[in-house]
Motif scaffolding. Structure first.
Motif, PDB file in Angstrom:
ATOM      1  N   GLU A 116       0.840  -1.200   0.000  1.00  0.00           N
ATOM      2  CA  GLU A 116       0.000   0.000   0.000  1.00  0.00           C
ATOM      3  C   GLU A 116       0.873   1.247   0.000  1.00  0.00           C
ATOM      4  O   GLU A 116       1.829   1.347   0.775  1.00  0.00           O
ATOM      5  CB  GLU A 116      -0.904   0.007   1.239  1.00  0.00           C
ATOM      6  CG  GLU A 116      -1.943   1.110   1.235  1.00  0.00           C
ATOM      7  CD  GLU A 116      -2.820   1.056  -0.007  1.00  0.00           C
ATOM      8  OE1 GLU A 116      -2.560   1.867  -0.927  1.00  0.00           O
ATOM      9  OE2 GLU A 116      -3.738   0.220  -0.065  1.00  0.00           O
ATOM     10  N   PHE A 117       0.592   2.176  -0.886  1.00  0.00           N
ATOM     11  CA  PHE A 117       1.412   3.393  -0.929  1.00  0.00           C
ATOM     12  C   PHE A 117       0.598   4.636  -1.248  1.00  0.00           C
ATOM     13  O   PHE A 117       1.172   5.727  -1.396  1.00  0.00           O
ATOM     14  CB  PHE A 117       2.552   3.230  -1.934  1.00  0.00           C
ATOM     15  CG  PHE A 117       2.099   3.091  -3.375  1.00  0.00           C
ATOM     16  CD1 PHE A 117       2.155   4.166  -4.236  1.00  0.00           C
ATOM     17  CD2 PHE A 117       1.612   1.885  -3.852  1.00  0.00           C
ATOM     18  CE1 PHE A 117       1.749   4.041  -5.558  1.00  0.00           C
ATOM     19  CE2 PHE A 117       1.207   1.746  -5.167  1.00  0.00           C
ATOM     20  CZ  PHE A 117       1.277   2.825  -6.030  1.00  0.00           C
ATOM     21  N   ILE A 118      -0.724   4.521  -1.356  1.00  0.00           N
ATOM     22  CA  ILE A 118      -1.553   5.717  -1.565  1.00  0.00           C
ATOM     23  C   ILE A 118      -1.668   6.444  -0.230  1.00  0.00           C
ATOM     24  O   ILE A 118      -2.234   5.907   0.729  1.00  0.00           O
ATOM     25  CB  ILE A 118      -2.949   5.330  -2.091  1.00  0.00           C
ATOM     26  CG1 ILE A 118      -2.824   4.481  -3.369  1.00  0.00           C
ATOM     27  CG2 ILE A 118      -3.764   6.593  -2.363  1.00  0.00           C
ATOM     28  CD1 ILE A 118      -2.089   5.149  -4.502  1.00  0.00           C
ATOM     29  N   PRO A 119      -1.133   7.660  -0.118  1.00  0.00           N
ATOM     30  CA  PRO A 119      -1.102   8.343   1.190  1.00  0.00           C
ATOM     31  C   PRO A 119      -2.493   8.687   1.705  1.00  0.00           C
ATOM     32  O   PRO A 119      -3.402   9.036   0.935  1.00  0.00           O
ATOM     33  CB  PRO A 119      -0.283   9.610   0.898  1.00  0.00           C
ATOM     34  CG  PRO A 119      -0.413   9.826  -0.576  1.00  0.00           C
ATOM     35  CD  PRO A 119      -0.528   8.468  -1.191  1.00  0.00           C
ATOM     36  N   THR A 152      -7.466   1.504  -4.050  1.00  0.00           N
ATOM     37  CA  THR A 152      -6.096   1.374  -3.567  1.00  0.00           C
ATOM     38  C   THR A 152      -5.669  -0.087  -3.722  1.00  0.00           C
ATOM     39  O   THR A 152      -6.506  -0.976  -3.912  1.00  0.00           O
ATOM     40  CB  THR A 152      -5.993   1.775  -2.082  1.00  0.00           C
ATOM     41  OG1 THR A 152      -6.759   0.844  -1.310  1.00  0.00           O
ATOM     42  CG2 THR A 152      -6.518   3.186  -1.853  1.00  0.00           C
ATOM     43  N   PRO A 153      -4.375  -0.363  -3.646  1.00  0.00           N
ATOM     44  CA  PRO A 153      -3.925  -1.758  -3.747  1.00  0.00           C
ATOM     45  C   PRO A 153      -4.566  -2.676  -2.705  1.00  0.00           C
ATOM     46  O   PRO A 153      -4.938  -3.811  -3.013  1.00  0.00           O
ATOM     47  CB  PRO A 153      -2.411  -1.649  -3.531  1.00  0.00           C
ATOM     48  CG  PRO A 153      -2.068  -0.290  -4.030  1.00  0.00           C
ATOM     49  CD  PRO A 153      -3.230   0.572  -3.646  1.00  0.00           C
ATOM     50  N   SER A 154      -4.699  -2.196  -1.471  1.00  0.00           N
ATOM     51  CA  SER A 154      -5.306  -3.038  -0.434  1.00  0.00           C
ATOM     52  C   SER A 154      -6.782  -3.287  -0.714  1.00  0.00           C
ATOM     53  O   SER A 154      -7.310  -4.366  -0.408  1.00  0.00           O
ATOM     54  CB  SER A 154      -5.117  -2.393   0.945  1.00  0.00           C
ATOM     55  OG  SER A 154      -5.682  -1.093   0.973  1.00  0.00           O
ATOM     56  N   PHE A 155      -7.469  -2.302  -1.308  1.00  0.00           N
ATOM     57  CA  PHE A 155      -8.882  -2.465  -1.660  1.00  0.00           C
ATOM     58  C   PHE A 155      -9.050  -3.615  -2.652  1.00  0.00           C
ATOM     59  O   PHE A 155      -9.888  -4.512  -2.462  1.00  0.00           O
ATOM     60  CB  PHE A 155      -9.411  -1.159  -2.261  1.00  0.00           C
ATOM     61  CG  PHE A 155     -10.873  -1.204  -2.657  1.00  0.00           C
ATOM     62  CD1 PHE A 155     -11.853  -0.795  -1.762  1.00  0.00           C
ATOM     63  CD2 PHE A 155     -11.260  -1.624  -3.917  1.00  0.00           C
ATOM     64  CE1 PHE A 155     -13.198  -0.834  -2.119  1.00  0.00           C
ATOM     65  CE2 PHE A 155     -12.595  -1.663  -4.286  1.00  0.00           C
ATOM     66  CZ  PHE A 155     -13.571  -1.267  -3.377  1.00  0.00           C
TER      67      PHE A 155
END
Length: 640
Positions: free
Chosen positions: A241-244, A260-263
């Motif tokens: 995850e890297f979306i702030p 987001t990647p985690s989503f």
């Protein structure tokens, strides 16, 4: 669904099952029989448009730019792969701990098929659809219209298409192929059967065809839209995850407009939630958003960088070895390193990577593995073989190794093993230089010489009575010769200088009589190392077995002889996240020097193995076997 901090392999296996795939029609790409020559399909269009624009003076810049756009998409996707693998190796913000294996790499090796498909469609559209050629470079109204159509019809239709693909009939025949990858990499995003890609390209064509039909299309709107799709696809399939968080804080509605990647990771682990393409708004509307999405996102952002227990310190070898690294070309890294003719075509990129390595000048993480409770990492020194052979480079190389050793000490690393030329006698006396400079060093320095010797000794066929030694003398070579003589095996040495050095190292021993000076090349078992000359190989008798004791394999010149592996062992099945080959070794085979560091940590041995000292050979060998590492079989039934 329950909330959790991080998804473990146990949670994944218990909460999700990948359904058995029964391939439907149009599963395979039409050009699959062409193999690696599939790209020739585009050649006629590329030549035609280049000739028309460059020679005939045609003014259709947009059609000429199709090929550069395809090249950009390929490079762009590769950058995402390299970036993702670097980040997941370090462990910071990682979402799922489970690793990937060779089967996933093989399954995802044809990721450029969708770029090839898009190129064919763009060339055909340019030739057949009125208004699809001679496009202007920029039109603002076309860009706005593309964005609006994507946010509306494309996202809506994709959501319901995706839900339809999860119906048992379609899922088992098509979509299960994509979901075979529980832990995703950026390029997992485009791994679908051909039939699925047809449906996806139909959806993504809606904005482009609409702007063409309305006369608002431009080269920028089309290339920009394809780049946007690639960015979001790759970003959403990263396993970190890297979306702030501040983005969603300053503009709360953004959570409906950007996933987001985690989503999306939750969709691959839970299967029945988070169906949206790039904008989660429809998951919110239709109640399919996973309730743990926010929790996983926040916990992943908080996850610190992983501290390894064991570090293997290696380096680059040849200029094109960068492509064989796990951070390089995934399909190439998953096979033993060999020189390939088409890499010569990439020499501009190769030179750029060499300049970057020299400029960056810092050790970098390339791989992580897990073995039982041990966290393993491989670090790479940005230096090449040729630099290790230049004495004036020793200072800078030692500085990089010393920096890596101190970083390992600071991170609490238990063992650091030195691979390839990082343990040269002239460079640092097999690592002893750092132990002497830092006598309170808690991280154990392991050169792996004892296990390398054991691997060589156990590679010699039973009933062997004579061996021939050829190659430069080293710590490993001397120990192998000594042990063979002690076992009653005669060792012939053609070089008088080597013979004198070995005899002197033996001291006063009765078994030194087994060491003989001989120019005879009729012996069928050879111990070979760096410095083996081509003329030496040519003198070998037919059927000779070459057993290397060095880290680098000999050049295989004789088709009537047999070549054993360098000192190495097969890794146990419990070693996780193995998806690349260690230099020229086969899959799931590790060099003895690398295995030695792992075994040293597993056994908890509290001493260094460096300099001219060596651990008990039999003890190290037995410990390796007990931990599941297996010796490599001697291949005498077939030649290379």
């Amino acid at each position: 669904m329950h909330s959790h901090d991080f998804l473990t392999s146990e949670e994944i296996s218990s909460s999700s099952q990948v359904m058995a795939s029964r391939p439907g029609i149009l599963t395979d790409w039409p050009w699959k029989p062409l193999g690696s020559f599939k790209h020739v399909i585009l050649v006629p269009w590329v030549i035609q448009n280049t000739y028309s624009f460059m020679v005939k003076g045609g003014k259709d810049l947009s059609s000429f730019l199709i090929f550069p756009v395809l090249l950009w998409r390929g490079l762009h996707n590769q950058l995402w792969i390299s970036f993702s693998r670097y980040r997941t190796a370090k462990g910071k913000n990682r979402i799922i701990d489970k690793g990937i294996e060779f089967d996933q790499v093989d399954r995802e090796s044809s990721w450029d098929d969708q770029i090839l498909f898009s190129g064919i469609l763009m060339y055909v559209a340019s030739d057949t659809i009125p208004g699809a050629s001679h496009l202007p470079m920029w039109r603002l109204d076309g860009v706005i219209l593309t964005a609006l159509i994507h946010m509306g019809p494309v996202e809506f239709l994709y959501y319901w298409l995706h839900r339809l693909l999860h119906h048992h009939y379609l899922y088992s025949r098509y979509h299960s192929h994509h979901h075979s990858s529980i832990v995703t990499e950026p390029i997992t995003s485009v791994i679908h059967p051909f039939a699925e890609h047809i449906s996806y390209f139909t959806l993504f064509a809606i904005p482009m065809i609409t702007t063409i039909m309305t006369g608002t299309a431009s080269a920028t709107s089309i290339a920009g839209y394809l780049t946007y799709i690639d960015v979001m696809n790759n970003m959403g399939h990263c396993n970190f995850e890297f979306i702030p968080k501040w983005l969603f804080t300053i503009f709360p509605p953004l959570k409906y407009l950007m996933y987001t990647p985690s989503f999306h990771s939750l969709h691959h682990t839970q299967f029945r939630t988070n169906y949206s393409l790039f904008m989660p708004v429809y998951d919110y509307i239709y109640g399919t958003m996973d309730t743990s999405s926010d929790t996983l996102y926040e916990n992943s952002l908080k996850r610190p960088e992983e501290a390894p227990d064991v570090v293997h310190l290696t380096h680059l070898t040849t200029p094109d070895s960068i492509y064989h690294l796990r951070l390089g070309l995934a399909s190439m890294a998953s096979t033993p390193q060999k020189s390939k003719w088409y890499l010569w075509l990439m020499w501009p990129l190769t030179m750029w990577t060499m300049m970057l390595a020299w400029t960056y000048g810092r050790t970098f993480v390339v791989e992580r593995n897990r073995f039982h409770k041990l966290r393993l990492q491989t670090w790479t020194i940005p230096k090449y073989n040729i630099q290790y052979n230049l004495q004036w480079q020793n200072v800078s190389i030692n500085a990089l190794i010393e920096e890596a050793v101190l970083e390992a000490e600071e991170k609490g690393v238990t063992v650091i093993s030195l691979g390839l030329l990082n343990q040269g006698e002239d460079l640092n006396r097999y690592g002893e230089l750092y132990v002497q400079k830092y006598p309170r060093l808690k991280t154990k320095m392991v050169d792996g010489s004892s296990l390398a010797v054991a691997a060589v000794l156990n590679s010699i066929p039973q009933a062997t009575t004579q061996v021939l030694h050829r190659g430069n003398l080293s710590k490993v070579a001397s120990a192998v010769v000594l042990n063979l003589c002690q076992r009653g095996i005669q060792v012939a040495v053609p070089s008088e200088d080597d013979y004198k050095k070995l005899k002197k190292s033996f001291g006063i021993r009765s078994d030194r009589n087994n060491l003989i000076l001989s120019k005879s090349y009729s012996i069928k078992t050879w111990l070979v190392g760096d410095g083996l000359k081509e003329e030496d190989q040519k003198k070998a008798a037919e059927g000779t077995l070459f057993i290397p004791f060095s880290q680098f394999p000999p050049k295989k010149l004789r088709k009537d002889c047999f070549y054993h592996s360098i000192p190495a062992m097969a890794a146990p099945a419990s070693l996780e996240n193995v998806d690349s080959c260690e230099n020229w070794l086969p899959r799931r085979v590790m060099s003895a020097w690398r295995v030695a560091g792992i075994v040293h940590a597993l056994e908890g041995w509290d001493e260094h193995e460096c300099g001219y000292t060596m651990s008990d050979i039999d003890k190290v060998w037995q410990a390796s076997i007990q931990h599941g590492f297996k010796p490599l079989a001697i291949t005498t039934h077939s030649k290379f």
